[in-house]
Motif scaffolding. Structure first.
Motif, PDB file in Angstrom:
ATOM      1  N   VAL A  17       0.819  -1.202   0.000  1.00 50.98           N
ATOM      2  CA  VAL A  17       0.000   0.000   0.000  1.00 50.98           C
ATOM      3  C   VAL A  17       0.856   1.256   0.000  1.00 50.98           C
ATOM      4  N   ARG A  18       0.277   2.334  -0.530  1.00 47.80           N
ATOM      5  CA  ARG A  18       0.964   3.622  -0.484  1.00 47.80           C
ATOM      6  C   ARG A  18       0.901   4.226   0.909  1.00 47.80           C
ATOM      7  N   SER A  19      -0.210   3.988   1.599  1.00 45.43           N
ATOM      8  CA  SER A  19      -0.411   4.603   2.911  1.00 45.43           C
ATOM      9  C   SER A  19      -1.006   3.600   3.887  1.00 45.43           C
ATOM     10  N   ARG A  20      -0.202   3.167   4.818  1.00 42.29           N
ATOM     11  CA  ARG A  20      -0.642   2.204   5.835  1.00 42.29           C
ATOM     12  C   ARG A  20      -1.808   2.767   6.653  1.00 42.29           C
ATOM     13  N   SER A  21      -1.841   4.070   6.832  1.00 40.57           N
ATOM     14  CA  SER A  21      -2.885   4.690   7.655  1.00 40.57           C
ATOM     15  C   SER A  21      -4.280   4.508   7.065  1.00 40.57           C
ATOM     16  N   LYS A  22      -4.381   4.182   5.787  1.00 33.37           N
ATOM     17  CA  LYS A  22      -5.687   3.973   5.155  1.00 33.37           C
ATOM     18  C   LYS A  22      -6.200   2.544   5.313  1.00 33.37           C
ATOM     19  N   VAL A  23      -5.375   1.655   5.842  1.00 36.84           N
ATOM     20  CA  VAL A  23      -5.789   0.269   6.061  1.00 36.84           C
ATOM     21  C   VAL A  23      -6.579   0.225   7.370  1.00 36.84           C
ATOM     22  N   PRO A  24      -7.795  -0.337   7.342  1.00 35.25           N
ATOM     23  CA  PRO A  24      -8.586  -0.411   8.569  1.00 35.25           C
ATOM     24  C   PRO A  24      -7.818  -1.115   9.694  1.00 35.25           C
ATOM     25  N   THR A  25      -7.947  -0.622  10.904  1.00 37.12           N
ATOM     26  CA  THR A  25      -7.241  -1.171  12.063  1.00 37.12           C
ATOM     27  C   THR A  25      -7.491  -2.663  12.216  1.00 37.12           C
ATOM     28  N   LYS A  26      -8.721  -3.087  11.999  1.00 35.01           N
ATOM     29  CA  LYS A  26      -9.069  -4.503  12.133  1.00 35.01           C
ATOM     30  C   LYS A  26      -8.231  -5.365  11.193  1.00 35.01           C
ATOM     31  N   VAL A  27      -7.944  -4.867  10.013  1.00 34.64           N
ATOM     32  CA  VAL A  27      -7.118  -5.592   9.041  1.00 34.64           C
ATOM     33  C   VAL A  27      -5.643  -5.474   9.419  1.00 34.64           C
ATOM     34  N   ALA A  28      -5.194  -4.254   9.694  1.00 31.76           N
ATOM     35  CA  ALA A  28      -3.779  -4.015  10.003  1.00 31.76           C
ATOM     36  C   ALA A  28      -3.312  -4.782  11.236  1.00 31.76           C
ATOM     37  N   ASP A  29      -4.205  -4.983  12.201  1.00 31.33           N
ATOM     38  CA  ASP A  29      -3.837  -5.668  13.442  1.00 31.33           C
ATOM     39  C   ASP A  29      -3.960  -7.188  13.361  1.00 31.33           C
ATOM     40  N   ASN A  30      -4.442  -7.712  12.247  1.00 30.13           N
ATOM     41  CA  ASN A  30      -4.598  -9.152  12.083  1.00 30.13           C
ATOM     42  C   ASN A  30      -3.226  -9.804  11.936  1.00 30.13           C
ATOM     43  N   LYS A  31      -2.992 -10.873  12.680  1.00 31.96           N
ATOM     44  CA  LYS A  31      -1.690 -11.562  12.661  1.00 31.96           C
ATOM     45  C   LYS A  31      -1.384 -12.222  11.318  1.00 31.96           C
ATOM     46  N   LYS A  32      -2.412 -12.451  10.517  1.00 35.97           N
ATOM     47  CA  LYS A  32      -2.227 -13.095   9.210  1.00 35.97           C
ATOM     48  C   LYS A  32      -2.030 -12.077   8.090  1.00 35.97           C
ATOM     49  N   VAL A  33      -1.977 -10.795   8.439  1.00 29.79           N
ATOM     50  CA  VAL A  33      -1.820  -9.735   7.445  1.00 29.79           C
ATOM     51  C   VAL A  33      -0.493  -9.020   7.658  1.00 29.79           C
ATOM     52  N   ALA A  34       0.302  -8.970   6.609  1.00 27.04           N
ATOM     53  CA  ALA A  34       1.545  -8.184   6.620  1.00 27.04           C
ATOM     54  C   ALA A  34       1.319  -6.973   5.718  1.00 27.04           C
ATOM     55  N   ILE A  35       1.837  -5.838   6.117  1.00 28.38           N
ATOM     56  CA  ILE A  35       1.663  -4.619   5.330  1.00 28.38           C
ATOM     57  C   ILE A  35       3.033  -4.061   4.971  1.00 28.38           C
ATOM     58  N   ILE A  36       3.210  -3.821   3.672  1.00 28.26           N
ATOM     59  CA  ILE A  36       4.429  -3.178   3.177  1.00 28.26           C
ATOM     60  C   ILE A  36       4.003  -1.856   2.566  1.00 28.26           C
ATOM     61  N   GLU A  37       4.558  -0.790   3.078  1.00 35.15           N
ATOM     62  CA  GLU A  37       4.210   0.550   2.604  1.00 35.15           C
ATOM     63  C   GLU A  37       5.275   1.033   1.634  1.00 35.15           C
ATOM     64  N   GLY A  38       4.830   1.579   0.502  1.00 30.64           N
ATOM     65  CA  GLY A  38       5.775   2.093  -0.474  1.00 30.64           C
ATOM     66  C   GLY A  38       5.102   2.373  -1.800  1.00 30.64           C
ATOM     67  N   THR A  39       5.936   2.586  -2.810  1.00 27.95           N
ATOM     68  CA  THR A  39       5.428   2.876  -4.147  1.00 27.95           C
ATOM     69  C   THR A  39       6.114   1.982  -5.167  1.00 27.95           C
ATOM     70  N   LEU A  40       5.534   1.943  -6.349  1.00 25.48           N
ATOM     71  CA  LEU A  40       6.102   1.142  -7.430  1.00 25.48           C
ATOM     72  C   LEU A  40       7.399   1.724  -7.971  1.00 25.48           C
ATOM     73  N   GLU A  41       7.717   2.940  -7.592  1.00 26.06           N
ATOM     74  CA  GLU A  41       8.955   3.569  -8.067  1.00 26.06           C
ATOM     75  C   GLU A  41      10.140   3.291  -7.144  1.00 26.06           C
ATOM     76  N   ASP A  42       9.901   2.733  -5.974  1.00 25.00           N
ATOM     77  CA  ASP A  42      10.945   2.513  -4.976  1.00 25.00           C
ATOM     78  C   ASP A  42      11.530   1.107  -5.106  1.00 25.00           C
ATOM     79  N   GLU A  43      12.716   1.012  -5.650  1.00 22.78           N
ATOM     80  CA  GLU A  43      13.370  -0.276  -5.918  1.00 22.78           C
ATOM     81  C   GLU A  43      13.538  -1.123  -4.657  1.00 22.78           C
ATOM     82  N   ASP A  44      13.920  -0.500  -3.541  1.00 18.50           N
ATOM     83  CA  ASP A  44      14.097  -1.254  -2.299  1.00 18.50           C
ATOM     84  C   ASP A  44      12.778  -1.864  -1.828  1.00 18.50           C
ATOM     85  N   THR A  45      11.704  -1.100  -1.936  1.00 22.17           N
ATOM     86  CA  THR A  45      10.396  -1.619  -1.542  1.00 22.17           C
ATOM     87  C   THR A  45       9.967  -2.753  -2.467  1.00 22.17           C
ATOM     88  N   LEU A  46      10.212  -2.619  -3.758  1.00 16.25           N
ATOM     89  CA  LEU A  46       9.864  -3.693  -4.698  1.00 16.25           C
ATOM     90  C   LEU A  46      10.632  -4.972  -4.364  1.00 16.25           C
TER      91      LEU A  46
END
Length: 187
Positions: A17-46
């Motif tokens: 996702v571009r912005s972790r803050s837009k992910v609902p808390t219920k989803v973000a706090d789920n142990k089965k969900v990993a969140i990577i914040e970044g953009t398609l232009e960022d080589e390290d994030t890719l």
């Protein structure tokens, strides 16, 4: 948008996702969900995204309204903008995913991308012309045409099975029936 995933029990989900803050808390706090914040232009994030361990890549990404990120020719008019952010992002990310063992790629596109089994109709041509004619949607139109062109050229010899799902007018409206077919082949 809200997505229903069948058969997700026991599986994990990685959200890029571009912005972790837009992910609902219920989803973000789920142990089965990993969140990577970044953009398609960022080589390290890719690189990080490609190593997340996923078996399947699903993208619902699309260019925002007013995007001028594509250079394409419209009869004698040329629309030029910044680089094709979404298309170039896929070109950078998908080979990385393949190198890490991804075998299935599903990408959202537009009905304006012409498939080999499509049958164009007046209604379809009118929609395409409208997308090209309205300045705020020209970039979106061109970007998604490039996305379709890229995804449909993914080499089968790399072991990738890809699906380009072309839908138009996605909204948060009421549920409606859908049907799998090629353009112009609906009842």
């Amino acid at each position: 948008m809200h997505f229903l995933v069948l058969g997700a029990t026991g599986h994990t989900l990685t959200l890029f996702v571009r912005s972790r803050s837009k992910v609902p808390t219920k989803v973000a706090d789920n142990k089965k969900v990993a969140i990577i914040e970044g953009t398609l232009e960022d080589e390290d994030t890719l690189d990080e995204v490609s190593r997340c361990g996923a078996d399947t890549f699903v993208s619902f990404a699309g260019p925002p309204v007013g995007n001028q990120g594509t250079h394409y020719r419209l009869k004698t008019l040329t629309i030029a903008g910044s680089l094709k952010a979404l298309t170039n992002g896929y070109r950078a990310l998908i080979p990385k995913l393949v190198s890490q063992g991804i075998k299935r790629v599903l990408v959202l596109c537009t009905p304006s991308y012409k498939g080999t089994s499509d049958v164009a109709s007046f209604k379809w041509r009118l929609g395409e012309w409208t997308m090209k004619a309205i300045p705020s949607t020209r970039g979106q139109y061109g970007e998604m045409i490039h996305v379709g062109a890229y995804i449909t050229t993914l080499p089968a010899e790399d072991g990738i099975k890809w699906t380009l799902f072309r839908v138009g007018g996605l909204t948060n409206g009421e549920d409606a029936p859908s049907e799998r077919n090629f353009l112009g082949q609906w009842k």
